[in-house]
Design a protein around this motif. Sequence first.
Motif, PDB file in Angstrom:
ATOM      1  N   PHE A 100     -59.710  13.356 -28.591  1.00  0.00           N
ATOM      2  CA  PHE A 100     -58.329  13.792 -28.427  1.00  0.00           C
ATOM      3  C   PHE A 100     -57.589  13.792 -29.746  1.00  0.00           C
ATOM      4  O   PHE A 100     -56.827  14.701 -30.046  1.00  0.00           O
TER       5      PHE A 100
ATOM      6  N   PHE B 118     -58.349  16.740 -31.822  1.00  0.00           N
ATOM      7  CA  PHE B 118     -57.628  17.965 -31.456  1.00  0.00           C
ATOM      8  C   PHE B 118     -56.139  17.851 -31.748  1.00  0.00           C
ATOM      9  O   PHE B 118     -55.578  18.635 -32.503  1.00  0.00           O
ATOM     10  N   PHE B 119     -55.500  16.823 -31.156  1.00  0.00           N
ATOM     11  CA  PHE B 119     -54.044  16.757 -31.259  1.00  0.00           C
ATOM     12  C   PHE B 119     -53.570  16.182 -32.584  1.00  0.00           C
ATOM     13  O   PHE B 119     -52.463  16.463 -33.025  1.00  0.00           O
TER      14      PHE B 119
ATOM     15  N   TYR C 258     -55.963  18.758 -35.706  1.00  0.00           N
ATOM     16  CA  TYR C 258     -55.733  20.197 -35.599  1.00  0.00           C
ATOM     17  C   TYR C 258     -54.271  20.509 -35.301  1.00  0.00           C
ATOM     18  O   TYR C 258     -53.604  21.213 -36.056  1.00  0.00           O
TER      19      TYR C 258
ATOM     20  N   LEU D 109     -61.340  30.448 -31.320  1.00  0.00           N
ATOM     21  CA  LEU D 109     -60.814  29.281 -30.616  1.00  0.00           C
ATOM     22  C   LEU D 109     -61.925  28.341 -30.157  1.00  0.00           C
ATOM     23  O   LEU D 109     -61.865  27.128 -30.384  1.00  0.00           O
TER      24      LEU D 109
ATOM     25  N   ASN E  67     -62.646  24.506 -31.456  1.00  0.00           N
ATOM     26  CA  ASN E  67     -62.737  23.341 -30.567  1.00  0.00           C
ATOM     27  C   ASN E  67     -64.095  22.673 -30.693  1.00  0.00           C
ATOM     28  O   ASN E  67     -64.216  21.450 -30.639  1.00  0.00           O
TER      29      ASN E  67
ATOM     30  N   ILE F 234     -60.905  18.969 -24.518  1.00  0.00           N
ATOM     31  CA  ILE F 234     -60.056  19.693 -25.462  1.00  0.00           C
ATOM     32  C   ILE F 234     -60.266  21.202 -25.345  1.00  0.00           C
ATOM     33  O   ILE F 234     -60.003  21.948 -26.271  1.00  0.00           O
ATOM     34  N   GLY F 235     -60.755  21.621 -24.193  1.00  0.00           N
ATOM     35  CA  GLY F 235     -60.740  23.052 -23.903  1.00  0.00           C
ATOM     36  C   GLY F 235     -62.004  23.812 -24.220  1.00  0.00           C
ATOM     37  O   GLY F 235     -62.024  25.030 -24.123  1.00  0.00           O
TER      38      GLY F 235
ATOM     39  N   ILE G  63     -65.393  25.027 -22.960  1.00  0.00           N
ATOM     40  CA  ILE G  63     -65.923  25.120 -21.604  1.00  0.00           C
ATOM     41  C   ILE G  63     -67.401  24.753 -21.613  1.00  0.00           C
ATOM     42  O   ILE G  63     -68.277  25.616 -21.608  1.00  0.00           O
TER      43      ILE G  63
ATOM     44  N   LYS H 236     -56.837  35.155 -26.763  1.00  0.00           N
ATOM     45  CA  LYS H 236     -57.672  33.942 -26.832  1.00  0.00           C
ATOM     46  C   LYS H 236     -57.076  32.903 -25.899  1.00  0.00           C
ATOM     47  O   LYS H 236     -55.875  32.640 -25.962  1.00  0.00           O
TER      48      LYS H 236
ATOM     49  N   GLN I 292     -56.860  29.116 -24.572  1.00  0.00           N
ATOM     50  CA  GLN I 292     -57.135  27.679 -24.735  1.00  0.00           C
ATOM     51  C   GLN I 292     -56.843  27.015 -23.388  1.00  0.00           C
ATOM     52  O   GLN I 292     -55.759  27.168 -22.844  1.00  0.00           O
ATOM     53  N   GLN I 293     -57.852  26.304 -22.842  1.00  0.00           N
ATOM     54  CA  GLN I 293     -57.645  25.731 -21.510  1.00  0.00           C
ATOM     55  C   GLN I 293     -57.625  24.212 -21.539  1.00  0.00           C
ATOM     56  O   GLN I 293     -58.403  23.590 -22.237  1.00  0.00           O
ATOM     57  N   PHE I 294     -56.709  23.646 -20.766  1.00  0.00           N
ATOM     58  CA  PHE I 294     -56.644  22.195 -20.595  1.00  0.00           C
ATOM     59  C   PHE I 294     -56.591  21.870 -19.117  1.00  0.00           C
ATOM     60  O   PHE I 294     -56.495  22.766 -18.280  1.00  0.00           O
TER      61      PHE I 294
ATOM     62  N   LEU J 241     -48.803  21.986 -28.487  1.00  0.00           N
ATOM     63  CA  LEU J 241     -49.474  23.038 -29.263  1.00  0.00           C
ATOM     64  C   LEU J 241     -48.533  24.212 -29.495  1.00  0.00           C
ATOM     65  O   LEU J 241     -48.528  24.816 -30.564  1.00  0.00           O
TER      66      LEU J 241
ATOM     67  N   GLN K 117     -49.863  26.268 -32.765  1.00  0.00           N
ATOM     68  CA  GLN K 117     -51.295  26.578 -32.610  1.00  0.00           C
ATOM     69  C   GLN K 117     -51.533  27.574 -31.490  1.00  0.00           C
ATOM     70  O   GLN K 117     -52.536  28.271 -31.486  1.00  0.00           O
TER      71      GLN K 117
END
Lengths: 224, 288
Positions: free
Chosen positions: A70, A73-74, A77, A88, A92, A171-172, A174, B177, B179-181, B190, B195
């Motif tokens: 985490f 990412f947070f 990034y 993207l 990730n 963090i997204g 898949i 694009k 981005q998935q959470f 974000l 971002q």
Amino acid sequence: MHVFADPTNFDAYVSGFLWILKLTGASAVFALVLGVLLAAFRVSPVPVLRGFGAAWVNIFRNTPLTLIVFFCFFGLYSTLGLRLSDDLDRNNYWLGVIGLSVYTAAFVCEAVRSGVNTVPAGQAEAARAIGLTFFQTLRIVILPQAGRAVVAPLGSVLIALCKNATIVGTIGLIEASSVMKDLLNSNGDAVIPIFAVFAGTFAAILIPTGYFFGWLANRLAVKR
Amino acid sequence: MRMKRVAAVAAAATLALGMSACGGDGDSGSGSGGGKGIVGKAQSQKKLVIGVKADQPGLGLQTGSNYEGFDVEIAKIVAKGLGVDANNIEWKTTVSANREPFIQQGTVDLVVATYTINDERKQKINFAGPYFIAGQDLLVKADSTLAGPEALDGKTVCSVTGSTPAKRIQTEHPKAKLQQFDSYSKCLPLLENGQVDAVTTDDIILAGYAAQSQYAGKFKVVGKPFSTEPYGIGLKKDDKAGCEKVNEILKAAASDGSYKTAWDTTLGKSGKAAPELDTTKLTNCGSV
């Protein structure tokens, strides 16, 4: 199995596990290099390096991996603007690799250090006696013997790393576990089969890995 | 030595006994009792398990052990109509990805969680409602010039894994694009840091986020909805009677003013006037 007969689902399943394998592969390489370096730090005669190695292990080994990923990412990034790729998913992915690598390196370091302790002290003393420097001693005498002793524990670390790779889903990216959640969401009536396929795939990848490392450890063991 | 061992065994045994003494108290768990549906359960047990969102300000937001928002108020109206007191509702947090499984497996009796009625979901569960019609929209920075979904190509959009909005972006705007959470709350920092260029979900949810104090004045909803999202109340697929009953309760709520009160005490605080609950649009509960 009707769920996996659908080509879209099947493709998602394959790509999910491909991400897992990519994450595992890249992180394993970085973690091994970093871990051996940290182990060298921790057994070196230089106090600063020893302290650095000890701090690294204590910080990353005792922080939940979820938090580390985490933060990648947070923290790295989102807040500090570290961008590793314009794509993207790739971005990730690399952020996940950073998190997995620094975390796993701590475990690799401890495994290697325990291996160093299996090498009799006489070996190091003999190496010093013939005039080798500390790094020569480590490179030519100690690490080759230590490495043979830690094949099996490193195998365990690799297996753990592969399973831990699923955390990058948070963090997204898949990856397999995200694909599984998505399939469960759209097929609430087939929870058990979906779960079995994903768990079974992990097992199919990791059980042979475990046996391979067991065999390798036997083959390379230093027979004293 | 021997005394020590005896003492250890005795201690262990005492512990084990102590543990077993406070074992399970026979909690029968939740879920609808074997096909009687929610009407039967509400009558016999006088309690219901209702799934709501926990992270959507104005709709379903958890503060401590309390849930508040428009969805929560609607759920209370429905429970009351079924004869269950608001204090006897067991709230359960659901996320977009686990709503159908929760209903199918009986983890919850009802789901009131910004739950879009669509055909794919109708295969698996039953919907009462809709009690509100939302539309998918974009949340952008206050100074952004992004005018709508057609401008998304090459831009980064944030949404929730497995949700209707995420799937629509993938199919209708594949060049964006995504981005998935697992929750929208992770998208907002974000968006603030730049971002992602936009967050997408239903306008009403976005408005709730934009109105939060820590984001006041930072974001705006573009205001060009590009879908229709009728929010329904999910229940078990075979619970036709329950579904019809819920629709009756909604009809009554539209005419006796409790629907408007639910709105005014939650989303209405943003100054938005209460919508009309269109009772002609209520589902037929799966009858063909």
